[in-house]
Design a protein around this motif. Structure first.
Motif, PDB file in Angstrom:
ATOM      1  N   LYS A   1     -28.324 -56.862 -69.804  1.00  0.00           N
ATOM      2  CA  LYS A   1     -27.262 -57.736 -69.910  1.00  0.00           C
ATOM      3  C   LYS A   1     -26.517 -58.240 -68.604  1.00  0.00           C
ATOM      4  O   LYS A   1     -26.628 -57.565 -67.790  1.00  0.00           O
ATOM      5  CB  LYS A   1     -26.236 -57.076 -70.906  1.00  0.00           C
ATOM      6  N   GLN A   2     -25.788 -59.139 -68.587  1.00  0.00           N
ATOM      7  CA  GLN A   2     -24.986 -59.678 -67.703  1.00  0.00           C
ATOM      8  C   GLN A   2     -23.980 -58.770 -67.361  1.00  0.00           C
ATOM      9  O   GLN A   2     -23.169 -58.517 -68.415  1.00  0.00           O
ATOM     10  CB  GLN A   2     -24.480 -61.098 -67.841  1.00  0.00           C
ATOM     11  N   VAL A   3     -23.805 -58.467 -65.923  1.00  0.00           N
ATOM     12  CA  VAL A   3     -22.438 -57.554 -65.586  1.00  0.00           C
ATOM     13  C   VAL A   3     -21.824 -58.058 -64.344  1.00  0.00           C
ATOM     14  O   VAL A   3     -22.350 -58.786 -63.778  1.00  0.00           O
ATOM     15  CB  VAL A   3     -22.880 -56.150 -65.523  1.00  0.00           C
ATOM     16  N   LEU A   4     -20.720 -57.860 -64.312  1.00  0.00           N
ATOM     17  CA  LEU A   4     -20.039 -57.984 -63.063  1.00  0.00           C
ATOM     18  C   LEU A   4     -19.467 -56.780 -62.375  1.00  0.00           C
ATOM     19  O   LEU A   4     -18.932 -55.848 -62.928  1.00  0.00           O
ATOM     20  CB  LEU A   4     -18.665 -58.963 -63.373  1.00  0.00           C
ATOM     21  N   VAL A   5     -19.859 -56.714 -61.070  1.00  0.00           N
ATOM     22  CA  VAL A   5     -19.601 -55.525 -60.209  1.00  0.00           C
ATOM     23  C   VAL A   5     -18.607 -55.822 -59.202  1.00  0.00           C
ATOM     24  O   VAL A   5     -18.672 -57.025 -58.422  1.00  0.00           O
ATOM     25  CB  VAL A   5     -20.833 -55.258 -59.550  1.00  0.00           C
ATOM     26  N   VAL A   6     -17.650 -54.997 -59.110  1.00  0.00           N
ATOM     27  CA  VAL A   6     -16.506 -55.130 -57.849  1.00  0.00           C
ATOM     28  C   VAL A   6     -16.760 -54.033 -57.078  1.00  0.00           C
ATOM     29  O   VAL A   6     -16.967 -52.980 -57.692  1.00  0.00           O
ATOM     30  CB  VAL A   6     -15.158 -55.351 -58.456  1.00  0.00           C
ATOM     31  N   THR A   7     -17.062 -54.151 -55.875  1.00  0.00           N
ATOM     32  CA  THR A   7     -17.451 -53.103 -54.881  1.00  0.00           C
ATOM     33  C   THR A   7     -16.395 -52.662 -54.140  1.00  0.00           C
ATOM     34  O   THR A   7     -15.107 -53.487 -54.123  1.00  0.00           O
ATOM     35  CB  THR A   7     -18.564 -53.902 -53.881  1.00  0.00           C
ATOM     36  N   GLN A   8     -16.349 -51.585 -53.405  1.00  0.00           N
ATOM     37  CA  GLN A   8     -15.166 -51.075 -52.778  1.00  0.00           C
ATOM     38  C   GLN A   8     -14.584 -52.175 -51.643  1.00  0.00           C
ATOM     39  O   GLN A   8     -13.340 -51.888 -51.285  1.00  0.00           O
ATOM     40  CB  GLN A   8     -15.651 -49.682 -51.924  1.00  0.00           C
ATOM     41  N   ASP A   9     -15.699 -52.822 -51.101  1.00  0.00           N
ATOM     42  CA  ASP A   9     -15.179 -53.799 -50.034  1.00  0.00           C
ATOM     43  C   ASP A   9     -14.582 -55.287 -50.527  1.00  0.00           C
ATOM     44  O   ASP A   9     -14.362 -56.115 -49.909  1.00  0.00           O
ATOM     45  CB  ASP A   9     -16.141 -53.898 -48.995  1.00  0.00           C
ATOM     46  N   GLY A  10     -14.299 -55.091 -51.832  1.00  0.00           N
ATOM     47  CA  GLY A  10     -13.649 -56.348 -52.545  1.00  0.00           C
ATOM     48  C   GLY A  10     -14.820 -57.514 -52.825  1.00  0.00           C
ATOM     49  O   GLY A  10     -14.421 -58.607 -53.311  1.00  0.00           O
ATOM     50  N   ARG A  11     -15.948 -57.288 -52.714  1.00  0.00           N
ATOM     51  CA  ARG A  11     -17.021 -58.361 -53.223  1.00  0.00           C
ATOM     52  C   ARG A  11     -17.160 -58.262 -54.741  1.00  0.00           C
ATOM     53  O   ARG A  11     -17.045 -57.314 -55.430  1.00  0.00           O
ATOM     54  CB  ARG A  11     -18.489 -57.848 -52.785  1.00  0.00           C
ATOM     55  N   VAL A  12     -17.284 -59.562 -55.194  1.00  0.00           N
ATOM     56  CA  VAL A  12     -17.716 -59.800 -56.585  1.00  0.00           C
ATOM     57  C   VAL A  12     -19.073 -59.963 -56.925  1.00  0.00           C
ATOM     58  O   VAL A  12     -19.513 -61.329 -56.465  1.00  0.00           O
ATOM     59  CB  VAL A  12     -16.642 -60.557 -57.197  1.00  0.00           C
ATOM     60  N   ILE A  13     -19.888 -59.421 -57.573  1.00  0.00           N
ATOM     61  CA  ILE A  13     -21.365 -59.825 -57.916  1.00  0.00           C
ATOM     62  C   ILE A  13     -21.560 -59.750 -59.451  1.00  0.00           C
ATOM     63  O   ILE A  13     -21.175 -58.784 -59.935  1.00  0.00           O
ATOM     64  CB  ILE A  13     -22.245 -58.754 -57.290  1.00  0.00           C
ATOM     65  N   VAL A  14     -22.225 -60.862 -59.632  1.00  0.00           N
ATOM     66  CA  VAL A  14     -22.638 -61.224 -61.165  1.00  0.00           C
ATOM     67  C   VAL A  14     -23.899 -61.190 -61.310  1.00  0.00           C
ATOM     68  O   VAL A  14     -24.611 -61.802 -60.257  1.00  0.00           O
ATOM     69  CB  VAL A  14     -21.987 -62.444 -61.645  1.00  0.00           C
ATOM     70  N   GLY A  15     -24.537 -60.479 -62.191  1.00  0.00           N
ATOM     71  CA  GLY A  15     -26.178 -60.438 -62.103  1.00  0.00           C
ATOM     72  C   GLY A  15     -26.506 -59.379 -63.441  1.00  0.00           C
ATOM     73  O   GLY A  15     -25.716 -59.090 -64.246  1.00  0.00           O
ATOM     74  N   GLU A  16     -27.907 -59.353 -63.867  1.00  0.00           N
ATOM     75  CA  GLU A  16     -28.325 -58.731 -65.012  1.00  0.00           C
ATOM     76  C   GLU A  16     -28.917 -57.428 -64.587  1.00  0.00           C
ATOM     77  O   GLU A  16     -29.546 -57.229 -63.528  1.00  0.00           O
ATOM     78  CB  GLU A  16     -29.800 -59.858 -65.623  1.00  0.00           C
ATOM     79  N   LEU A  17     -28.275 -56.564 -65.327  1.00  0.00           N
ATOM     80  CA  LEU A  17     -28.428 -55.106 -65.123  1.00  0.00           C
ATOM     81  C   LEU A  17     -30.057 -54.915 -65.394  1.00  0.00           C
ATOM     82  O   LEU A  17     -30.158 -54.678 -66.587  1.00  0.00           O
ATOM     83  CB  LEU A  17     -27.336 -54.219 -65.685  1.00  0.00           C
TER      84      LEU A  17
ATOM     85  N   GLY B   1     -31.262 -61.845 -60.648  1.00  0.00           N
ATOM     86  CA  GLY B   1     -30.550 -63.044 -60.635  1.00  0.00           C
ATOM     87  C   GLY B   1     -29.175 -63.043 -60.313  1.00  0.00           C
ATOM     88  O   GLY B   1     -28.392 -63.703 -60.956  1.00  0.00           O
ATOM     89  N   SER B   2     -28.842 -62.349 -59.377  1.00  0.00           N
ATOM     90  CA  SER B   2     -27.327 -62.173 -59.020  1.00  0.00           C
ATOM     91  C   SER B   2     -26.882 -63.103 -58.018  1.00  0.00           C
ATOM     92  O   SER B   2     -27.584 -63.780 -57.346  1.00  0.00           O
ATOM     93  CB  SER B   2     -27.186 -60.626 -58.471  1.00  0.00           C
ATOM     94  N   THR B   3     -25.439 -63.150 -58.107  1.00  0.00           N
ATOM     95  CA  THR B   3     -24.659 -64.298 -57.205  1.00  0.00           C
ATOM     96  C   THR B   3     -23.265 -63.445 -56.695  1.00  0.00           C
ATOM     97  O   THR B   3     -22.973 -62.784 -57.853  1.00  0.00           O
ATOM     98  CB  THR B   3     -24.527 -65.512 -57.784  1.00  0.00           C
ATOM     99  N   GLU B   4     -22.939 -63.648 -55.521  1.00  0.00           N
ATOM    100  CA  GLU B   4     -21.777 -63.289 -55.260  1.00  0.00           C
ATOM    101  C   GLU B   4     -20.896 -64.187 -55.402  1.00  0.00           C
ATOM    102  O   GLU B   4     -21.009 -65.499 -54.713  1.00  0.00           O
ATOM    103  CB  GLU B   4     -21.938 -62.591 -53.719  1.00  0.00           C
TER     104      GLU B   4
END
Length: 100
Positions: free
Chosen positions: A15-31, A44-47
């Motif tokens: 499924k598509q997920v959104l990940v927020v990292t410790q350094d503030g990046r926002v990444i969307v992709g299929e887990l 298929g991820s994008t920042e």
């Protein structure tokens, strides 16, 4: 990793997920998968790079691995709702790095 977290992540596989990292990046992709230390593999991820002055820039990353100790948040992403948003009109300050 606790069984609760493992169970929650298992529900997000393929499924598509959104990940927020410790350094503030926002990444969307299929887990595509994860391991016992919560390292995740996205395809298929994008920042999404946010700016207070310009629209959201989307940087293609393709297959991407995020280290588990760098993840602040991960959750299911509503693709249909996202299609309704014109990211070129969104203005927002970037997320600050997490300070410990």
């Amino acid at each position: 990793m606790s069984e609760v977290i493992m169970s929650a992540l298992t529900a997000y596989v393929d499924k598509q997920v959104l990940v927020v990292t410790q350094d503030g990046r926002v990444i969307v992709g299929e887990l595509k998968g994860f391991d016992q230390t919560t390292n995740v593999i996205l395809s298929g991820s994008t920042e999404r790079v946010y700016s207070a002055d310009e629209g959201v820039e989307e940087v293609p990353l393709g297959v991407y691995i995020v280290r588990g100790d760098n993840i602040t948040l991960i959750g299911e992403f509503d693709v249909e709702a996202d299609k309704q948003i014109d990211l070129s009109t969104v203005r927002a300050d970037p997320i600050s790095e997490v300070q410990h």
